[in-house]
Design a protein around this motif. Structure first.
Motif, PDB file in Angstrom:
ATOM      1  N   PHE A 296      36.002 -23.997   8.912  1.00 36.95           N
ATOM      2  CA  PHE A 296      34.684 -23.356   8.974  1.00 36.95           C
ATOM      3  C   PHE A 296      34.356 -22.760   7.621  1.00 36.95           C
ATOM      4  CE2 PHE A 296      32.292 -19.324  10.174  1.00 36.95           C
ATOM      5  CZ  PHE A 296      31.077 -19.967  10.408  1.00 36.95           C
ATOM      6  N   CYS A 297      33.153 -23.015   7.145  1.00 36.46           N
ATOM      7  CA  CYS A 297      32.655 -22.467   5.891  1.00 36.46           C
ATOM      8  C   CYS A 297      31.420 -21.622   6.199  1.00 36.46           C
ATOM      9  CB  CYS A 297      32.316 -23.595   4.922  1.00 36.46           C
ATOM     10  SG  CYS A 297      31.783 -23.040   3.277  1.00 36.46           S
ATOM     11  N   PHE A 298      31.445 -20.350   5.810  1.00 36.31           N
ATOM     12  CA  PHE A 298      30.393 -19.378   6.121  1.00 36.31           C
ATOM     13  C   PHE A 298      29.806 -18.922   4.783  1.00 36.31           C
ATOM     14  CE2 PHE A 298      29.670 -15.429   9.092  1.00 36.31           C
ATOM     15  CZ  PHE A 298      28.301 -15.556   8.928  1.00 36.31           C
ATOM     16  N   VAL A 299      28.492 -19.121   4.606  1.00 34.80           N
ATOM     17  CA  VAL A 299      27.854 -18.953   3.302  1.00 34.80           C
ATOM     18  C   VAL A 299      26.686 -17.981   3.406  1.00 34.80           C
ATOM     19  CG1 VAL A 299      26.787 -20.152   1.348  1.00 34.80           C
ATOM     20  CG2 VAL A 299      28.426 -21.372   2.820  1.00 34.80           C
ATOM     21  N   ASN A 300      26.569 -17.077   2.441  1.00 41.44           N
ATOM     22  CA  ASN A 300      25.376 -16.249   2.291  1.00 41.44           C
ATOM     23  C   ASN A 300      24.762 -16.525   0.926  1.00 41.44           C
ATOM     24  OD1 ASN A 300      24.247 -13.614   0.888  1.00 41.44           O
ATOM     25  ND2 ASN A 300      23.840 -13.381   3.074  1.00 41.44           N
ATOM     26  N   LEU A 301      23.468 -16.835   0.911  1.00 41.55           N
ATOM     27  CA  LEU A 301      22.725 -17.015  -0.333  1.00 41.55           C
ATOM     28  C   LEU A 301      21.778 -15.821  -0.472  1.00 41.55           C
ATOM     29  CD1 LEU A 301      21.949 -20.844  -0.159  1.00 41.55           C
ATOM     30  CD2 LEU A 301      23.888 -19.686  -1.242  1.00 41.55           C
ATOM     31  N   VAL A 302      22.118 -14.908  -1.348  1.00 43.94           N
ATOM     32  CA  VAL A 302      21.495 -13.580  -1.343  1.00 43.94           C
ATOM     33  C   VAL A 302      20.276 -13.456  -2.244  1.00 43.94           C
ATOM     34  CG1 VAL A 302      22.870 -12.562  -3.215  1.00 43.94           C
ATOM     35  CG2 VAL A 302      22.098 -11.123  -1.307  1.00 43.94           C
ATOM     36  N   ASP A 303      20.073 -14.398  -3.173  1.00 41.25           N
ATOM     37  CA  ASP A 303      19.002 -14.219  -4.148  1.00 41.25           C
ATOM     38  C   ASP A 303      17.622 -14.102  -3.505  1.00 41.25           C
ATOM     39  OD1 ASP A 303      20.933 -14.383  -6.061  1.00 41.25           O
ATOM     40  OD2 ASP A 303      20.141 -16.162  -7.059  1.00 41.25           O
ATOM     41  N   PHE A 304      17.400 -14.819  -2.388  1.00 40.53           N
ATOM     42  CA  PHE A 304      16.096 -14.716  -1.728  1.00 40.53           C
ATOM     43  C   PHE A 304      15.738 -13.251  -1.476  1.00 40.53           C
ATOM     44  CE2 PHE A 304      18.112 -18.662  -0.120  1.00 40.53           C
ATOM     45  CZ  PHE A 304      17.226 -19.588  -0.647  1.00 40.53           C
ATOM     46  N   ASP A 305      16.728 -12.490  -1.050  1.00 40.08           N
ATOM     47  CA  ASP A 305      16.537 -11.093  -0.690  1.00 40.08           C
ATOM     48  C   ASP A 305      16.496 -10.188  -1.918  1.00 40.08           C
ATOM     49  OD1 ASP A 305      16.426  -8.985   1.348  1.00 40.08           O
ATOM     50  OD2 ASP A 305      18.456  -8.478   0.741  1.00 40.08           O
ATOM     51  N   THR A 306      17.557 -10.217  -2.712  1.00 38.61           N
ATOM     52  CA  THR A 306      17.692  -9.237  -3.785  1.00 38.61           C
ATOM     53  C   THR A 306      16.773  -9.501  -4.961  1.00 38.61           C
ATOM     54  OG1 THR A 306      19.539 -10.480  -4.728  1.00 38.61           O
ATOM     55  CG2 THR A 306      20.077  -8.705  -3.189  1.00 38.61           C
ATOM     56  N   GLU A 307      16.594 -10.774  -5.300  1.00 36.30           N
ATOM     57  CA  GLU A 307      15.827 -11.092  -6.498  1.00 36.30           C
ATOM     58  C   GLU A 307      14.325 -11.233  -6.242  1.00 36.30           C
ATOM     59  OE1 GLU A 307      17.255 -11.126  -9.545  1.00 36.30           O
ATOM     60  OE2 GLU A 307      19.025 -10.467  -8.413  1.00 36.30           O
ATOM     61  N   TYR A 308      13.953 -11.609  -5.015  1.00 38.78           N
ATOM     62  CA  TYR A 308      12.552 -11.940  -4.777  1.00 38.78           C
ATOM     63  C   TYR A 308      11.913 -11.160  -3.631  1.00 38.78           C
ATOM     64  CZ  TYR A 308      14.464 -15.664  -7.591  1.00 38.78           C
ATOM     65  OH  TYR A 308      15.127 -16.344  -8.577  1.00 38.78           O
ATOM     66  N   GLY A 309      12.632 -10.959  -2.538  1.00 38.26           N
ATOM     67  CA  GLY A 309      12.063 -10.220  -1.416  1.00 38.26           C
ATOM     68  C   GLY A 309      11.836  -8.763  -1.752  1.00 38.26           C
ATOM     69  N   HIS A 310      12.894  -8.080  -2.157  1.00 37.90           N
ATOM     70  CA  HIS A 310      12.777  -6.657  -2.487  1.00 37.90           C
ATOM     71  C   HIS A 310      11.826  -6.425  -3.660  1.00 37.90           C
ATOM     72  CE1 HIS A 310      15.659  -5.116   0.344  1.00 37.90           C
ATOM     73  NE2 HIS A 310      16.622  -5.906  -0.092  1.00 37.90           N
ATOM     74  N   ARG A 311      11.732  -7.398  -4.538  1.00 38.68           N
ATOM     75  CA  ARG A 311      10.859  -7.248  -5.708  1.00 38.68           C
ATOM     76  C   ARG A 311       9.434  -7.729  -5.432  1.00 38.68           C
ATOM     77  NH1 ARG A 311      14.862  -8.645 -10.856  1.00 38.68           N
ATOM     78  NH2 ARG A 311      16.682  -7.567 -10.022  1.00 38.68           N
ATOM     79  N   ARG A 312       9.185  -8.176  -4.218  1.00 39.18           N
ATOM     80  CA  ARG A 312       7.853  -8.637  -3.799  1.00 39.18           C
ATOM     81  C   ARG A 312       7.307  -9.697  -4.760  1.00 39.18           C
ATOM     82  NH1 ARG A 312       9.767  -7.004   0.304  1.00 39.18           N
ATOM     83  NH2 ARG A 312       8.888  -5.395   1.646  1.00 39.18           N
ATOM     84  N   ASP A 313       8.160 -10.682  -5.019  1.00 42.35           N
ATOM     85  CA  ASP A 313       7.870 -11.754  -5.967  1.00 42.35           C
ATOM     86  C   ASP A 313       7.635 -13.043  -5.196  1.00 42.35           C
ATOM     87  OD1 ASP A 313       7.841 -13.713  -7.913  1.00 42.35           O
ATOM     88  OD2 ASP A 313       9.706 -13.090  -8.877  1.00 42.35           O
ATOM     89  N   ILE A 314       6.378 -13.316  -4.850  1.00 46.12           N
ATOM     90  CA  ILE A 314       6.071 -14.495  -4.043  1.00 46.12           C
ATOM     91  C   ILE A 314       6.385 -15.790  -4.785  1.00 46.12           C
ATOM     92  CG2 ILE A 314       4.203 -15.795  -2.933  1.00 46.12           C
ATOM     93  CD1 ILE A 314       2.966 -13.105  -2.133  1.00 46.12           C
ATOM     94  N   PRO A 315       5.934 -15.989  -6.022  1.00 45.98           N
ATOM     95  CA  PRO A 315       6.271 -17.247  -6.703  1.00 45.98           C
ATOM     96  C   PRO A 315       7.780 -17.446  -6.868  1.00 45.98           C
ATOM     97  CG  PRO A 315       4.458 -16.149  -7.822  1.00 45.98           C
ATOM     98  CD  PRO A 315       5.007 -15.171  -6.822  1.00 45.98           C
TER      99      PRO A 315
END
Length: 405
Positions: A296-315
């Motif tokens: 089993f391989c369990f993966v989290n890709l965090v950039d969506f959240d930390t780099e763009y969601g919290h920064r309200r960066d739509i593009p």
């Protein structure tokens, strides 16, 4: 024997949570609002991306249909195939809160049975006794911050004073979290980690979900930048997870990204933690290619959240989704007969929403593998349905209170 890979696109929610009003998030829709912005030209950025959201592989697997099932609206500007491949639907969170641990634990079969603690005061956020204990137990000259803040903004504001005084920067948000930022060279990375371990114990009685080390580098002339050495110190899950069951059965486990931190490093197997979505997904593909049968391989890709969601960066958020979409065929090429891949999320973080914090949303669920027939999964009443399905698929029995599909 089957293998499985579970990929959490951190914060890529699909709107629609019935209890969103209680969190101030009624109408939030991460994927829907990103797609709408792109269709209207508000997702354009020179040199980065332009036009409607271009995610042909995710659409082929049923993402737009999953979003439509959740909100009643397909993704604007995203063509839908007549017959999606694999299985698609959406999950409803039963745990309270909209935090990373809540979502991941429930995905792994352990819904959160308690209310998280929060630091609600915008200024002087931490109780005086906690501040005094942090200073005393950490042998510190004091702390800076002590408020709700954006991580990048508070570092820009206080980094020079931190370097001059040796006081770490402590801040929080609407999430159940206490974050500590410190300069890797002037304060020391290992010293920061040791301080966070100390604070973890201090806030355990308050049910604070995570203490997060936020190291950074730089100076006044060059600017200050957070590094990839972030480390989360979380409360361990209160009950069995899919990771615990697999470990008890002697199955190979690989976790990529911050999964180890989220699960307090309990039965998280071989932990791989590169920096950035591209590096994490490349590492996940390499690990999965070498994963033995039954693993089993369990993966989290965090950039969506930390780099763009919290920064309200739509593009930026849209470009990150498109980048992940382009890599999906590489994963599909590695799937052997009997293998299962699941792509989902843990909460929302609508970049069009007021504020800078997570949003309470449903999450998309896409499941695919060689020869898997198309089948709408519809509404899943708990994220824990994912763990139940994985347990059945891997032959270790359903894990948690969810229902396998």
């Amino acid at each position: 024997m089957a293998r499985a890979i579970l990929i959490v696109l951190d914060s890529v929610g699909c709107g629609g949570a019935e209890d969103a009003t209680a969190y101030g998030d009624e109408g939030a829709d991460t994927l829907g609002h990103i797609a709408q912005a792109c269709a209207e030209g508000r997702g354009d950025r020179d040199g980065l991306r332009s036009g409607p959201l271009h995610i042909p592989n995710l659409a082929r697997l049923g993402l737009s249909r999953a979003c439509e099932a959740s909100t009643g609206r397909p993704l604007a500007g995203v063509p839908q195939p007549a017959t999606p491949q694999g299985r698609y639907g959406y999950g409803v969170e039963v745990s309270q809160g909209k935090d990373t641990p809540s979502g991941h634990w429930e995905i792994a079969g352990c819904p959160v049975p308690f209310r998280w603690g929060y630091f609600t005061a915008l200024e002087n956020s931490f109780p005086p006794e906690i501040v005094a204990a942090i200073i005393r137990e950490g042998a510190l000259p004091g702390i800076l911050g002590n408020k709700h803040a954006s991580g990048t903004a508070v570092i820009d504001e206080l980094a020079e004073e931190h370097i001059r005084t040796g006081k770490p920067i402590c801040y929080t948000s609407v999430d159940s979290v206490l974050q500590i930022a410190a300069h890797e060279e002037h304060f020391g990375l290992e010293r920061l980690f040791a301080l966070c371990k100390t604070v973890r114990v201090l806030v355990d009685p308050l049910k604070i979900g995570r203490v997060i080390a936020r190291p950074f580098l730089g100076n006044r002339e060059s600017g200050f930048t957070r590094t990839g050495n972030r480390k989360d110190f979380a409360i361990p899950p209160p009950d069995e997870t899919i990771l615990d069951r697999l470990a008890a059965k002697g199955r190979p486990i690989v976790t990529v990204g911050k999964i180890g931190d989220i699960f307090a490093h309990r039965n998280t197997g071989e932990e791989i933690k590169p920096f950035g979505n591209a590096a994490m997904f490349a590492a996940a593909l390499q690990a999965f290619e070498q994963l033995p049968d039954g693993g089993f391989c369990f993966v989290n890709l965090v950039d969506f959240d930390t780099e763009y969601g919290h920064r309200r960066d739509i593009p930026g958020y849209a470009a990150a989704i498109e980048a992940f979409d382009r890599t999906l065929p590489r994963l599909e090429a590695l799937l052997r007969p009997g293998d299962l891949a699941i792509v989902t999320a843990d909460h929302g973080n609508d970049p069009s929403w007021p504020g800078t914090d997570h949003t309470r949303e449903h999450v998309p669920i896409l499941a695919f593998g060689p020869g898997m027939p198309q089948q709408p999964l519809g509404r899943r009443e708990s994220f824990a349905d994912i763990a139940a399905t994985l347990g059945d698929w891997l032959g270790i029995g359903a894990v948690g209170p969810g229902r396998a599909w």
